[in-house]
Design an enzyme around this catalytic site. Sequence first.
Site, PDB file in Angstrom:
ATOM      1  N   THR A 226      31.587 -33.650  -6.405  1.00 54.09           N
ATOM      2  CA  THR A 226      32.315 -32.617  -5.673  1.00 54.09           C
ATOM      3  C   THR A 226      33.746 -33.066  -5.415  1.00 54.09           C
ATOM      4  O   THR A 226      34.023 -34.279  -5.347  1.00 54.09           O
ATOM      5  CB  THR A 226      31.629 -32.326  -4.317  1.00 54.09           C
TER       6      THR A 226
ATOM      7  N   GLU B 222      35.087 -32.859  -2.700  1.00 53.52           N
ATOM      8  CA  GLU B 222      35.131 -33.342  -1.320  1.00 53.52           C
ATOM      9  C   GLU B 222      35.125 -34.862  -1.221  1.00 53.52           C
ATOM     10  O   GLU B 222      35.428 -35.419  -0.156  1.00 53.52           O
ATOM     11  CB  GLU B 222      33.980 -32.744  -0.507  1.00 53.52           C
TER      12      GLU B 222
ATOM     13  N   TYR C 244      28.071 -35.501   4.104  1.00 56.10           N
ATOM     14  CA  TYR C 244      27.765 -34.972   2.766  1.00 56.10           C
ATOM     15  C   TYR C 244      28.673 -35.599   1.722  1.00 56.10           C
ATOM     16  O   TYR C 244      28.207 -36.143   0.710  1.00 56.10           O
ATOM     17  CB  TYR C 244      27.917 -33.452   2.745  1.00 56.10           C
TER      18      TYR C 244
ATOM     19  N   LYS D 111      27.874 -38.198  -1.534  1.00 55.24           N
ATOM     20  CA  LYS D 111      28.215 -37.926  -2.931  1.00 55.24           C
ATOM     21  C   LYS D 111      29.114 -39.036  -3.491  1.00 55.24           C
ATOM     22  O   LYS D 111      28.989 -39.411  -4.668  1.00 55.24           O
ATOM     23  CB  LYS D 111      28.897 -36.571  -3.057  1.00 55.24           C
TER      24      LYS D 111
END
Length: 450
Positions: free
Chosen positions: A174, A176, A200, A204
């Site tokens: 991602t 992010e 989160y 990742k």
Amino acid sequence: MAIKTNANGGPLSPISPNGEYKFSEESGIWKEAPILIGSTKFEPLPDVKNIMITGGAGFIACWLVRHLTLTYPDAYNIISFDKLDYCASLNNTRILNDKKNFTFYHGDITHPSEVMDCLEKHNIDTIFHFAAQSHVDLSFGNSYAFTHTNVYGTHVLLESAKKVGIKKFIHISTDEVYGEVGEDDEDLLEHSLLAPTNPYAASKAAAEMLVQSYQKSFKLPVIIVRSNNVYGPHQYPEKVIPKFSCLLLRKQPLVLHGDGTPTRRYLYAGDAADAFDTILHRGAMDQIYNVGSYDEISNLTLCSKLLTFLKIPHHTQEELHRWVKHTHDRAFNDHRYAVDGSKLRQLGWEQKTTFADGMAITVDWYAKYGERWWGDITKVLTPFPIVSGKTIIAGRDAVEDIKEDFVVDGKEQMMLAKNKQGFQTSHLDRKRKFDEANFDQLVPGKAVKV
């Protein structure tokens, strides 16, 4: 004929009636829905035959499952591997059940025996790893589950892939993982520092470290993909675009987190499927690819665009405040993400779907199927719902009126009146930087989206 099996080779059985969704229950709604895939098609790869797609009954992965199954019926066998969590649905791939090159395997990436059974039974040579806990809101309250699935689950998959000699391991991450990008900062390239700001994103990033360690230590052939926010039909309505669409279709107000000023770049799911297809066929091993969109939209502007699309009057402050409200913000909410997708575009991929076109397809799909695709979605439409296993518990957070006036311009960009000057300055500065970076590509008389 597609085979639906569990780890022991037996058929899937309905979940006991304890309020949880019966994932294997035939509702028939999938027969009414259009079959949605990407648009790319390449010469099949001679060294790829059996592709395992983890999280295949979830949102983004199901688009690739359908795309590869239907686009390459004689070249690739697609095995959709999914534990059928709360946000998944077999409705997303039931249309493929009669395809000879499609199989569904009911398994959990955190269970090594199930992963190995699937890899060996289907002679897997290529893995697309999508399966993950992905809703940022939930990661603040149940972070252990994110570490377990996203880090440990990825580790299980990597170790299993090493044992059977996987030829391609494509890990879906991602944008992010880069963390927050300032208004005046340049778009981030693949070699930029990872600086995640929430559990989160941290999980990742940790998973990426494992992926890269297996490439370095064991020469596992890997590719990492970092994408902007993806939206479109089949997305579980915990995410903002389907959630807001469903709320307005129910004639209920939209509830923003905080002041609604954070922005996100949105990519239509069909374009995302094309990106993954392009990376499979043209991507170089041991590389990282950003999947970047040009459509950066604030949560406030998203409200305005949805109200306009659904022809809901919002010309006065009274109307706007009736339809747009807010609750408290996340513990931390990145203001914006911004990645540079030039590396992928050099492989021939391009963003084909405008946000207006993608939103039209998406809202229309939810108007027709959103209320029946996953069963009752009432609880998930509340602010900050809680997930316990496969059970959704309605959030009880206070919803309040927004005290400030709204300002909406001619392009449906909406902001709070107190932020108008700051918005105009930052928007013009980003436009100037975009024009300077793309000066040589500008075509006289051709509009360029910024």
